[in-house]
Design a protein around this motif. Structure first.
Motif, PDB file in Angstrom:
ATOM      1  N   VAL A 178      -4.673  -5.591   7.632  1.00 22.20           N
ATOM      2  CA  VAL A 178      -4.161  -4.591   6.949  1.00 22.20           C
ATOM      3  C   VAL A 178      -3.768  -3.514   8.025  1.00 22.20           C
ATOM      4  O   VAL A 178      -2.659  -2.805   8.099  1.00 22.20           O
ATOM      5  N   ALA A 179      -4.342  -3.666   9.237  1.00 19.84           N
ATOM      6  CA  ALA A 179      -4.063  -2.867  10.441  1.00 19.84           C
ATOM      7  C   ALA A 179      -2.583  -2.911  10.801  1.00 19.84           C
ATOM      8  O   ALA A 179      -1.888  -2.067  11.190  1.00 19.84           O
ATOM      9  N   ARG A 182       0.168  -1.851   8.308  1.00 22.37           N
ATOM     10  CA  ARG A 182       0.094  -0.374   7.772  1.00 22.37           C
ATOM     11  C   ARG A 182       1.570   0.315   7.608  1.00 22.37           C
ATOM     12  O   ARG A 182       1.934   0.804   6.729  1.00 22.37           O
ATOM     13  N   ARG A 273      -8.509   0.360   2.198  1.00 25.57           N
ATOM     14  CA  ARG A 273      -8.077   1.255   3.291  1.00 25.57           C
ATOM     15  C   ARG A 273      -6.354   1.046   3.339  1.00 25.57           C
ATOM     16  O   ARG A 273      -5.916   2.174   3.632  1.00 25.57           O
ATOM     17  N   ALA A 274      -5.903  -0.016   2.832  1.00 22.05           N
ATOM     18  CA  ALA A 274      -4.420   0.076   2.738  1.00 22.05           C
ATOM     19  C   ALA A 274      -3.884   0.983   1.547  1.00 22.05           C
ATOM     20  O   ALA A 274      -2.809   1.452   1.837  1.00 22.05           O
ATOM     21  N   ILE A 277      -3.071   4.668   3.022  1.00 25.08           N
ATOM     22  CA  ILE A 277      -2.033   4.661   3.866  1.00 25.08           C
ATOM     23  C   ILE A 277      -0.761   5.408   2.958  1.00 25.08           C
ATOM     24  O   ILE A 277      -0.387   4.930   2.125  1.00 25.08           O
ATOM     25  N   ALA A 282       2.247   6.509   8.070  1.00 26.07           N
ATOM     26  CA  ALA A 282       2.509   5.066   8.677  1.00 26.07           C
ATOM     27  C   ALA A 282       3.754   5.116   9.353  1.00 26.07           C
ATOM     28  O   ALA A 282       3.898   4.636  10.507  1.00 26.07           O
TER      29      ALA A 282
END
Length: 713
Positions: A178-179, A182, A273-274, A277, A282
């Protein structure tokens, strides 16, 4: 459709999660099949009295009534000295039919007579066995039952650790994916996707991975289960007849369902967490990692850390002896490990800043590692888990066994030990004090709710025993031991000198004995002591010998050989018989550690390949700044070494806390304090992590370089 398209495009980034889930399901399937085999053991044909339709055994259990809530229940324990089938009963049985005996052993006899008639004659004077139950009279029955308990413990622990580590690896992989994505999620949000749609997309990918990987894992588990059974039998953990059940489905169902749940649980936090964003956030985000620790993860991490430390402190305060038990030192460190691993992004940067590397390349490596917190934390976390498990599990086992060995050495003044059956009292030896003792047990009902067995030694001569032994007495005097008293330790519910305690002796007889002395609890091996009069049926099996000052040691040793036992110096006897980690326990710990190490390798390889593949622009900038191809590779490898080193330091700190707690527990129990650190195993784990990590990052960097060269041509 979007989920399927994402899976086709992003399959490489999800490969680590796929392998982790598949491997976890394979291990759980194999372990489940092994558990099914142990829980549903086949009925074994009798060997000793196979030709007799009925077997009569002497009374070999003690049954005592205890409280169970508002009601009462009977609990039973195996007697230390089972009652033989007496001659009078054998004579009566011969009137019913032929009676078969096994030499001079009278613990059981075979009878050729109708079952009903035998039961009516025996009554409560023994046990009547028929059919496959006759196997209970075989000497192997008790050994097999004990072996199955060990198998259950090993397989259950391995399955639990597998589930724990697979969730951790899957969660770490999805969080890092996910990081890396982003900006992709920001573009989706800009195109109109809602946070819920983004979250469902990530969870959909996890479900797809879980469904397919779990199916693959079940197939792999069914293939590996026969190998596991052979390894358990060859390693002496399981009995020789141990085999997989013919038809059983629940291990597959449990493993498959667990695999899907592991994938979803691992991706749950990453999906949330996604979903948070935003499109502008982003697109504006720089390469420097910011906001790597949301408040929810901080809360979970600090809660787990506080729970791990609090549980350790609470156990030290209420029951320090529990920390010496394998079940506790295998499971309790998991809470502390999870808490520190959850806080890894917060802890990484301060630890990296402490590192000083020479030269410009060293400065670049350190700053890159400190700036890219997500990448460094993703590398450090699995190493942390492996090092912490290695240090905590093997270190705890070594610490406990070392303390028990030291305790055994400190409790004797003797120069020789003679072992064997039927040794007598050894009083014929001149120039030495000989203390004869026999192995026995006493039983006590504590708090009215439990029947507790305490291993004991039956002493023939109290004065000689007091001269040879050096027990950790905290109250009373061992020399006051007589036929109406007992020596206990602090673990007993009642342990005041002079008070009376009701016990059952090794043959089941009730007795009321006065406490003559109290020993320190120690590591749990400080059992009770009674006189030979309170151990009917026990035969002398050990002579502890203290040579008088000025006497000839060689002459004493020669005289001791006339007893017919094995004569050894005390140091040699302790070396041969002192407490040590059993091969079965060590095998179990190494299996658990091996599972963790495999998962660490999967996580490291997957994380570093993904991370390096996303660093194309950064590595090209280094080349444009004048760095050579070799320098770029050294920088990438150096960052990996720093990440692995940070994980090793944090894992070592966690293991140090656990071992320190164990040392405090030993001190509180008045046991010898010494910490055993498995430096070789820990170093081996770190070395494997370095090889895998450097290899994966180097392969990723070289792939990027070759792609760039092909495009340039």
């Amino acid at each position: 459709m979007l989920i399927l398209a994402s899976l086709r495009t992003r399959w490489a980034s999800l490969l680590g999660s796929f392998v982790a889930v598949a491997l976890g399901v394979a291990v759980m399937t194999a372990m489940g099949l092994g558990l099914a085999a142990s829980l549903d053991a086949p009925s074994l044909a009798p060997e000793r009295f196979a030709s007799s339709p009925v077997v009569v055994m002497g009374r070999d259990t003690l049954s005592v009534e205890v409280r169970r809530g508002p009601d009462t229940a009977q609990v039973s324990k195996k007697l230390a000295h089972p009652h033989p089938v007496d001659s009078e009963l054998i004579a009566e049985l011969r009137e019913l039919g032929q009676v078969r005996v096994d030499g001079d052993v009278r613990d059981a006899v075979g009878v050729d007579a109708p079952v009903a008639a035998v039961r009516g004659l025996v009554g409560d004077r023994g046990r009547v066995l028929t059919g496959d139950d006759r196997h209970q009279a075989d000497p192997s029955a008790a050994r097999d039952a004990e072996a199955l308990v060990g198998v259950n413990s090993l397989l259950g622990t391995a399955a639990g650790v597998t589930a724990f580590v697979s969730v951790f690896v899957t969660a770490s992989t999805f969080a890092f994916v996910v990081a890396l994505r982003r900006r992709e999620f920001g573009l989706l949000r800009m195109a109109g996707a809602t946070p819920g749609q983004v979250r469902r997309m990530v969870l959909g990918e996890a479900v797809a991975v879980g469904l397919v990987a779990s199916a693959v894992g079940c197939v792999l588990g069914s293939w590996s289960a026969p190998w596991l059974v052979r390894a358990l039998v060859d390693g002496g953990v399981a009995p020789s007849w141990f085999a997989l059940p013919g038809s059983v489905s629940w291990p597959y169902q449990v493993a498959y369902g667990t695999g899907v749940l592991v994938a979803v649980a691992g991706a749950w936090a990453a999906s949330r967490r996604a979903a948070r964003i935003g499109p502008v956030e982003a697109l504006r985000e720089a390469s420097v990692d910011t906001g790597v620790m949301p408040w929810s993860r901080r809360a979970v991490g600090f809660t787990l850390l506080a729970a791990g430390l609090g549980l350790l402190a609470w156990t030290l305060g209420t029951d320090p002896a529990a920390l010496l038990k394998r079940k506790t030192y295998v499971t309790q460190p998991m809470v502390l490990i999870t808490g520190v691993a959850a806080l890894a992004p917060v802890l990484v940067r301060p630890v990296v800043r402490l590192i000083r590397l020479p030269g410009a390349a060293g400065l670049l490596i350190r700053e890159n590692a400190a700036t890219s917190v997500r990448r460094t934390a993703a590398v450090a976390a699995p190493v942390l888990v492996t090092v912490a498990l290695a240090g905590s599990l093997l270190g705890s086992a070594a610490t406990v066994t070392g303390a028990r060995a030291t305790e055994a050495r400190e409790q004797t003044r003797g120069e020789f030990v003679v072992t064997g059956e039927g040794l007598g009292d050894g009083s014929v030896v001149a120039g030495a004090t000989v203390s004869a003792s026999a192995s026995t047990a006493v039983f006590v009902r504590e708090e009215g709710t439990a029947l507790v067995r305490s291993d004991a030694r039956a002493v023939s001569d109290v004065a000689a025993f007091a001269s040879v032994a050096r027990l950790p007495v905290v109250a009373g005097d061992v020399r006051d031991l007589d036929d109406s008293s007992i020596v206990v330790n602090e673990e007993w519910e009642r342990h005041e000198v002079g008070s009376w305690v009701r016990v059952w002796l090794g043959d089941g007889r009730p007795a009321r004995l006065r406490i003559a002395a109290v020993l320190a609890q120690g590591t749990g091996d400080n059992g009770a002591y009674v006189t030979a009069a309170n151990a009917p049926g026990a035969t002398v099996d050990r002579l502890d010998v203290r040579v008088a000052h000025g006497a000839d040691r060689a002459a004493v040793a020669e005289a001791l050989r006339s007893t017919g036992g094995t004569v050894r110096p005390t140091s040699a006897w302790l070396t041969a018989t002192h407490p040590h980690t059993s091969p079965q326990t060590r095998l179990g710990l190494l299996v658990v550690l091996g599972i963790a190490l495999v998962y660490t390798g999967i996580s490291l390889a997957g994380t570093l390949l993904m991370a390096t593949s996303a660093r194309g622009a950064e590595l090209r900038s280094l080349r444009l700044a004048g760095a050579t191809h070799g320098q770029v590779l050294r920088v990438v490898a150096g960052e990996t070494v720093v990440g692995v080193g940070v994980g090793a330091l944090l894992g070592g700190a966690v293991a140090g806390v656990n071992l320190a707690g164990l040392a405090v527990a030993l001190g509180r129990l008045s046991a010898p304090v010494g910490v055993g650190v498995p430096w070789g195993v820990v170093a081996g784990c770190v070395g494997v992590c370095l090889v895998i990590g450097v290899g994966a990052s180097g392969a990723g960097a070289m792939t990027l370089q070759s792609v760039r060269l092909r495009r340039a041509k």
